[in-house]
Design a protein around this motif. Structure first.
Motif, mmCIF file in Angstrom:
data_model
loop_
_atom_site.group_PDB
_atom_site.id
_atom_site.type_symbol
_atom_site.label_atom_id
_atom_site.label_comp_id
_atom_site.label_asym_id
_atom_site.label_seq_id
_atom_site.Cartn_x
_atom_site.Cartn_y
_atom_site.Cartn_z
ATOM 1 N N GLY A 1 118.755 -26.769 31.317
ATOM 2 C CA GLY A 1 119.666 -25.819 31.953
ATOM 3 C C GLY A 1 121.135 -26.111 31.715
ATOM 4 N N ILE A 2 121.446 -26.768 30.603
ATOM 5 C CA ILE A 2 122.841 -27.117 30.295
ATOM 6 C C ILE A 2 123.390 -26.111 29.281
ATOM 7 C CG2 ILE A 2 124.372 -28.883 29.318
ATOM 8 C CD1 ILE A 2 122.271 -30.977 30.157
ATOM 9 N N THR B 1 122.729 -40.497 19.876
ATOM 10 C CA THR B 1 122.373 -39.138 20.290
ATOM 11 C C THR B 1 121.355 -39.188 21.429
ATOM 12 O OG1 THR B 1 122.808 -38.347 18.051
ATOM 13 C CG2 THR B 1 121.461 -36.933 19.458
ATOM 14 N N ALA B 2 120.351 -40.068 21.291
ATOM 15 C CA ALA B 2 119.303 -40.171 22.328
ATOM 16 C C ALA B 2 119.877 -40.680 23.648
ATOM 17 C CB ALA B 2 118.184 -41.088 21.843
ATOM 18 N N MET B 3 120.785 -41.650 23.594
ATOM 19 C CA MET B 3 121.371 -42.186 24.837
ATOM 20 C C MET B 3 122.154 -41.101 25.574
ATOM 21 S SD MET B 3 122.586 -46.136 24.069
ATOM 22 C CE MET B 3 123.676 -45.791 22.684
ATOM 23 N N LEU B 4 122.907 -40.291 24.822
ATOM 24 C CA LEU B 4 123.700 -39.243 25.482
ATOM 25 C C LEU B 4 122.794 -38.129 26.013
ATOM 26 C CD1 LEU B 4 126.489 -38.391 26.354
ATOM 27 C CD2 LEU B 4 126.835 -37.303 24.136
ATOM 28 N N LEU B 5 121.702 -37.849 25.299
ATOM 29 C CA LEU B 5 120.749 -36.856 25.805
ATOM 30 C C LEU B 5 120.084 -37.345 27.094
ATOM 31 C CD1 LEU B 5 119.008 -35.445 22.592
ATOM 32 C CD2 LEU B 5 120.410 -34.167 24.230
ATOM 33 N N GLN C 1 120.242 -35.355 30.720
ATOM 34 C CA GLN C 1 119.110 -34.944 31.555
ATOM 35 C C GLN C 1 119.347 -35.341 33.011
ATOM 36 O OE1 GLN C 1 115.331 -36.765 30.526
ATOM 37 N NE2 GLN C 1 114.172 -35.135 31.522
ATOM 38 N N HIS C 2 119.774 -36.592 33.211
ATOM 39 C CA HIS C 2 119.997 -37.061 34.577
ATOM 40 C C HIS C 2 121.153 -36.298 35.238
ATOM 41 C CE1 HIS C 2 119.993 -39.956 37.934
ATOM 42 N NE2 HIS C 2 121.294 -39.711 37.950
ATOM 43 N N LEU C 3 122.251 -36.146 34.511
ATOM 44 C CA LEU C 3 123.431 -35.467 35.084
ATOM 45 C C LEU C 3 123.090 -34.039 35.496
ATOM 46 C CD1 LEU C 3 126.144 -36.764 32.580
ATOM 47 C CD2 LEU C 3 126.078 -37.260 35.037
#
Ligand code: ZN
Ligand code: ZN
Length: 399
Positions: free
Chosen positions: A46-47, A110-114, A118-120
């Protein structure tokens, strides 16, 4: 170590996503599949997002519980591109494409920011806005500069921007950040000494460019030792010397190419100016002419002191003060420098370990950046994502 629980729960899925990106590396400005993966994930959570900055860049927009009304915003940046090299690893997620490899860990960034996104998005336990910046072409393409040119900071005004790179060799669980310069400016030069060729047995009939170029290579080194202040860092490396085709022919020209690295624009200005003087005057002294070309690629990456101190506090709250180390500046370069020229922020490092995390089938070489046996350490994903989330929450909560 204080990893956020909901992020830890998704660690397996995020590691799988990282390995998928690793298997499908894309070179600078060609990150279309990677951008698709990023966009699909953000949409699933939903971003809302914006695509196309710097060709393939993606910006995700996560408003907090106030809908972003307070006006405070910060950017978190990950790079997405791979390198033009062939992977030595043969494990299941090794590159499917000869000549392309995620050997710098941008798949992991990229994976760390994704994982943080998700959490944010699912918690929105902050006021203000977090911009998730997925950037193309860090490896020599200046993707950060291209995103800025396309309006990154005008479309998405933010008061601070942060970046992070994995760092092989540092102990797992450690992080590092320092104020001031952390990476160098990267610049290229090409100098052509134009003489007058002829018979090598009759050198007096021509102007031999080779001994002039040889003097030039040595004279450049005295710029570093005699012109700049000893406490200032600077590198001049002549890495290519091209002249001649036969043992009995004096060539017309001799070409020198190489790189200059500095931690400040002032020292760079000095070195470029002195190199030009030395080159042109040495040629003139020997009745040759000089074509001097100097190209500035990436500026130095300079962390703002308040943002670096803030990032350090956040790191200490996650891994403990003993595990936050000073990062010795390196003469490598990083195009996040362009973002830090526009907006204050800090570029930090997260330990990738010694390579023992790698699956069976790794290439047998060292697990160092740009090495064909490198692999990103998936254990970093929950830690790096936790850092991004805690940093955003704490920074946006500041008075
Ligand atoms: Zn790299
Ligand atoms: Zn990199």
């Amino acid at each position: 170590m204080q990893v956020i629980e909901s992020i830890a729960q998704h660690a397996g899925a995020m590691a799988a996503l990282r390995r998928d990106l690793h298997a499908h590396p894309e070179l600078r400005f060609e990150e279309t599949r990677t951008a698709d993966v990023v966009a699909q994930q953000l949409t699933e959570w939903g971003i809302p997002l914006h695509r196309g900055l710097g060709t393939t860049g993606v910006v995700g927009i996560v408003h907090g519980r106030d809908g972003g009304a307070c006006g405070r915003a910060l950017g978190l940046r990950a790079d997405m591109d791979a390198l033009p090299m062939t992977e030595s690893n043969t494990f299941a997620h090794a590159s499917r494409h000869v000549g392309k490899m995620h050997a710098c860990g941008h798949d992991g960034h990229t994976a760390m920011l994704l994982a943080a996104a998700q959490h944010l998005a699912q918690h929105r336990d902050f006021d203000g806005t977090v911009y998730l910046i997925f950037q193309p072409a860090e490896e020599g393409g200046g993707g950060a500069r291209e995103m800025i040119k396309d309006g990154l900071f005008t479309l998405f005004p933010m008061q601070a921007v942060f970046g992070m790179h994995n760092w092989p060799g540092m102990l797992p669980g450690q992080m590092a950040v320092s104020p001031g310069p952390v990476m160098a400016s990267s610049n290229e030069f090409k100098i052509t000494v134009c003489g007058k060729g002829g018979h090598a047995a009759m050198p007096h009939t021509g102007i031999d460019p080779v001994p002039i170029a040889c003097q030039m290579v040595l004279a450049f080194q005295t710029i570093l030792t005699r012109n700049k202040k000893p406490v200032d860092a600077g590198v001049i490396s002549v890495t290519m010397v091209h002249a001649g085709e036969a043992t009995n022919v004096v060539p017309n020209t001799c070409e020198l190419q190489g790189t200059v690295r500095t931690f400040s624009i002032e020292v760079l200005d000095l070195i470029e100016r002195r190199m030009r003087q030395v080159a042109e005057h040495l040629c003139a002294a020997h009745e040759a002419t000089c074509d001097f070309q100097f190209v500035r690629n990436y500026p130095p990456t300079i962390n703002a002191a308040p943002e670096a101190a803030f990032a350090r506090q956040v790191m200490e709250s996650i891994v403990g003060a003993d595990n936050v180390v000073e990062q010795e500046p390196t003469m490598g370069a990083e195009d996040f420098a362009f973002m830090l020229q526009a907006v204050p922020g800090a570029y930090c490092f997260i330990a990738n370990g010694d390579g023992t995390h790698r699956d069976i089938g790794h290439g047998g070489g060292p697990c160092t950046l740009h090495n064909p046996s490198y692999d990103f350490n998936d254990a970093l994903i929950p830690l790096g994502a936790t850092y991004w989330v805690r940093l955003a929450q704490a920074w946006l909560a500041r008075a």
